[in-house]
Motif scaffolding. Structure first.
Motif, PDB file in Angstrom:
ATOM      1  N   SER A 127       0.821  -1.210   0.000  1.00 25.94           N
ATOM      2  CA  SER A 127       0.000   0.000   0.000  1.00 25.94           C
ATOM      3  C   SER A 127       0.856   1.262   0.000  1.00 25.94           C
ATOM      4  O   SER A 127       1.877   1.340   0.683  1.00 25.94           O
ATOM      5  CB  SER A 127      -0.914   0.015   1.224  1.00 25.94           C
ATOM      6  OG  SER A 127      -1.566   1.261   1.339  1.00 25.94           O
ATOM      7  N   GLU A 128       0.395   2.256  -0.741  1.00 25.47           N
ATOM      8  CA  GLU A 128       1.070   3.563  -0.744  1.00 25.47           C
ATOM      9  C   GLU A 128       0.870   4.312   0.571  1.00 25.47           C
ATOM     10  O   GLU A 128       1.563   5.307   0.830  1.00 25.47           O
ATOM     11  CB  GLU A 128       0.570   4.413  -1.918  1.00 25.47           C
ATOM     12  CG  GLU A 128      -0.894   4.816  -1.857  1.00 25.47           C
ATOM     13  CD  GLU A 128      -1.821   3.758  -2.450  1.00 25.47           C
ATOM     14  OE1 GLU A 128      -3.015   4.079  -2.642  1.00 25.47           O
ATOM     15  OE2 GLU A 128      -1.367   2.621  -2.691  1.00 25.47           O
ATOM     16  N   LEU A 129      -0.074   3.848   1.428  1.00 26.57           N
ATOM     17  CA  LEU A 129      -0.297   4.508   2.712  1.00 26.57           C
ATOM     18  C   LEU A 129       0.749   4.148   3.762  1.00 26.57           C
ATOM     19  O   LEU A 129       0.796   4.759   4.827  1.00 26.57           O
ATOM     20  CB  LEU A 129      -1.696   4.179   3.245  1.00 26.57           C
ATOM     21  CG  LEU A 129      -2.877   4.724   2.442  1.00 26.57           C
ATOM     22  CD1 LEU A 129      -4.190   4.335   3.097  1.00 26.57           C
ATOM     23  CD2 LEU A 129      -2.786   6.239   2.298  1.00 26.57           C
ATOM     24  N   TYR A 268      -2.401   1.825  22.491  1.00 27.72           N
ATOM     25  CA  TYR A 268      -3.583   2.201  21.714  1.00 27.72           C
ATOM     26  C   TYR A 268      -3.138   2.864  20.416  1.00 27.72           C
ATOM     27  O   TYR A 268      -2.479   3.896  20.419  1.00 27.72           O
ATOM     28  CB  TYR A 268      -4.498   3.127  22.521  1.00 27.72           C
ATOM     29  CG  TYR A 268      -5.855   3.337  21.873  1.00 27.72           C
ATOM     30  CD1 TYR A 268      -6.719   2.260  21.701  1.00 27.72           C
ATOM     31  CD2 TYR A 268      -6.257   4.593  21.420  1.00 27.72           C
ATOM     32  CE1 TYR A 268      -7.954   2.430  21.097  1.00 27.72           C
ATOM     33  CE2 TYR A 268      -7.498   4.776  20.824  1.00 27.72           C
ATOM     34  CZ  TYR A 268      -8.336   3.687  20.663  1.00 27.72           C
ATOM     35  OH  TYR A 268      -9.567   3.857  20.055  1.00 27.72           O
ATOM     36  N   THR A 269      -3.534   2.276  19.302  1.00 27.84           N
ATOM     37  CA  THR A 269      -3.025   2.644  17.984  1.00 27.84           C
ATOM     38  C   THR A 269      -3.830   3.788  17.366  1.00 27.84           C
ATOM     39  O   THR A 269      -5.024   3.936  17.615  1.00 27.84           O
ATOM     40  CB  THR A 269      -3.051   1.395  17.070  1.00 27.84           C
ATOM     41  OG1 THR A 269      -2.078   0.472  17.556  1.00 27.84           O
ATOM     42  CG2 THR A 269      -2.763   1.720  15.621  1.00 27.84           C
ATOM     43  N   ALA A 270      -3.153   4.571  16.535  1.00 31.31           N
ATOM     44  CA  ALA A 270      -3.789   5.684  15.825  1.00 31.31           C
ATOM     45  C   ALA A 270      -4.483   5.177  14.563  1.00 31.31           C
ATOM     46  O   ALA A 270      -4.210   4.082  14.066  1.00 31.31           O
ATOM     47  CB  ALA A 270      -2.743   6.729  15.455  1.00 31.31           C
ATOM     48  N   ILE A 271      -5.381   6.008  14.041  1.00 35.16           N
ATOM     49  CA  ILE A 271      -6.030   5.741  12.757  1.00 35.16           C
ATOM     50  C   ILE A 271      -5.088   6.199  11.646  1.00 35.16           C
ATOM     51  O   ILE A 271      -4.450   7.245  11.749  1.00 35.16           O
ATOM     52  CB  ILE A 271      -7.390   6.455  12.672  1.00 35.16           C
ATOM     53  CG1 ILE A 271      -8.291   6.043  13.854  1.00 35.16           C
ATOM     54  CG2 ILE A 271      -8.078   6.149  11.342  1.00 35.16           C
ATOM     55  CD1 ILE A 271      -8.595   4.563  13.929  1.00 35.16           C
ATOM     56  N   ILE A 272      -5.004   5.433  10.572  1.00 36.03           N
ATOM     57  CA  ILE A 272      -3.943   5.566   9.579  1.00 36.03           C
ATOM     58  C   ILE A 272      -3.848   6.957   8.941  1.00 36.03           C
ATOM     59  O   ILE A 272      -2.751   7.432   8.657  1.00 36.03           O
ATOM     60  CB  ILE A 272      -4.094   4.486   8.481  1.00 36.03           C
ATOM     61  CG1 ILE A 272      -2.915   4.488   7.509  1.00 36.03           C
ATOM     62  CG2 ILE A 272      -5.414   4.667   7.731  1.00 36.03           C
ATOM     63  CD1 ILE A 272      -1.635   4.002   8.070  1.00 36.03           C
TER      64      ILE A 272
END
Length: 452
Positions: A127-129, A268-272
């Motif tokens: 993915s490019e993200l 706690y993970t962040a949103i991409i």
């Protein structure tokens, strides 16, 4: 790549272990790269979900692929004896893998394990993200493979579209159902067979007999891992109407124990990306506008910095049936809770929607479990647990209908990336000669016997 032919058994063995060792050697590098791409990603989540399953899968394949590739005998009909039949498994050739951003290591390299065990050469378009992770993938694969054996193709959406149109011998895609349709259409131009690992709305059904605190905690673990950015995360919960309020309380309590703080919590993970955060906020706003009650989960009462990319978990109850949150895959820490009167209603709710990638059922009643399994369809099922069915190498992983086609992991991956070639070998004496012309009474008698 094609002119080099299949990988030898010895090379497969070396490469499977070499890649596993390289991932272990670069584990901290991958944790940093994924965190950089996400804004923040739990180091433990990266090692648990991106690295461990791949290392385990590579070593499982190395241990078993010689057995998987052995020709398998098949019986031959009596009239064609003496003869033998076998299935020989051959590599397909060049396999293309298009992987997503949410688990950028696992979902690029888990299919590679099966393709490599089968003797194929591989091209990966990540993915490019997740550019930092993609660059590291390219570097690490370069330590283990010659570019003619496995290569990473970096680039944006335009590169991905061109990649999907290449004349591979097999194309493997993980991502959304909408993009999966486009990938399949592109592959069809060259009649390239595809495996599609998609997603959808994976339900969790909590039966009345199951303890709510236990169910709530296991659903919270599955929902909030990677902040809900998991294709098999519980997308919504079906709970008995009289237990709805108690379940919401139990879920909030469980989430608070798992994540007592949010802002500075390394777990706690962040949103991409901001685009994905805006989409999640839009789903919640739409649900509230259509009558839903919002139950925010923020145990420490913190203000979350929008620039940090984290969103607080949210439970929604009382949604209108046309709320977008009940129509679209959520892919974030938003949990709709839908109440039901009878189990038949819950089963009907699931069956009124496209087949999900996963189904979770919480019950200790074996009859009830059988009833739900018999009456529903999904890619996979976990009973009294979430997520863990997907890390069992002996269980095929894949979707059905709108949630995908084909499967992988373990032997299922080897089979997906192999051609099952039929080999019939006639013996010196064989009854097949009885079927050749000129036809006459002899064949008539034989047909009368065969078709009696």
């Amino acid at each position: 790549m094609a002119e080099h032919g299949a990988l030898s058994v010895a090379r497969r063995d070396d490469a499977l272990e070499g890649l596993a060792a390289a991932l272990i050697r670069h584990a901290d590098d991958f944790a940093r790269a994924v965190a950089q791409d996400f804004g923040h990603r739990s180091t433990h989540e990266t090692k648990l979900a991106d690295l461990y399953p791949v290392v385990a899968g590579l070593r499982h394949a190395r241990k078993h692929f010689r057995r998987w590739m052995k020709p398998r005998r098949r019986p031959i009909r009596m009239m064609f004896q003496i003869a033998s039949g076998r299935i020989h498994y051959q590599p397909l050739g060049i396999v293309g893998i298009i992987s997503p951003w949410n688990y950028p290591v696992q979902l690029a390299l888990s299919p590679l394990a099966g393709a490599l065990a089968a003797g194929n050469r591989i091209m990966i378009k990540p993915s490019e993200l997740t550019p930092h992770t993609s660059a590291l993938l390219a570097r690490v694969l370069g330590e283990v493979f010659d570019e003619s054996e496995a290569a990473v193709v970096e680039g944006g959406a335009d590169v991905a579209r061109s990649f999907a149109r290449l004349p591979f011998d097999h194309l493997f895609f993980t991502g959304s159902t909408a993009v999966g349709r486009d990938v399949m259409k592109a592959a069809s131009e060259n009649l390239v067979p595809v495996t599609l690992e998609l997603g959808g709305k994976s339900p969790a059904i909590v039966a009345p007999d199951y303890p709510l605190p236990e169910a709530a905690e296991r659903i919270a673990v599955g929902k909030l891992f990677n902040a809900g950015q998991t294709c098999i995360a519980p997308d919504y919960v079906l709970v008995a109407r009289e237990h709805e309020a108690a379940f919401v309380r139990a879920f909030r309590d469980a989430a608070g124990r798992l994540y007592p703080t949010l802002a500075a919590n390394p777990d706690y993970t962040a949103i991409i990306s901001e685009r994905h955060r805006e989409r999640l906020r839009g789903l919640v706003a739409d649900a509230e506008a259509k009558g839903a009650v919002l139950h925010a989960i923020n145990p420490a009462g913190e203000r979350l910095d929008p620039a940090a990319g984290k969103l607080e978990p949210v439970v929604l109850t009382g949604m209108s049936a046309d709320a977008a949150v009940l129509q679209e895959e959520i892919f974030g820490p938003v949990l709709p809770v839908v109440s039901y009167g009878t189990l038949e209603e819950a089963i009907g709710f699931v069956n009124d929607r496209p087949h999900p990638l996963a189904l979770y059922l919480f019950s200790r009643d074996r009859g009830l479990v059988k009833r739900v399994l018999d009456r529903t369809s999904s890619g996979g099922v976990a009973v009294n647990e979430t997520l863990l069915h997907c890390v069992q190498e002996e269980l095929p992983f894949g979707g059905v209908g709108a949630s995908g086609m084909g499967s992988y992991h373990g032997e299922a991956g080897f089979r997906t990336f192999s051609h099952a070639r039929s080999v019939f070998r006639r013996g010196r004496v064989n009854g097949a000669g009885m079927t050749k012309p000129p036809y006459g009474r002899r064949v008539e008698r034989m047909l009368s016997f065969l078709l009696r």
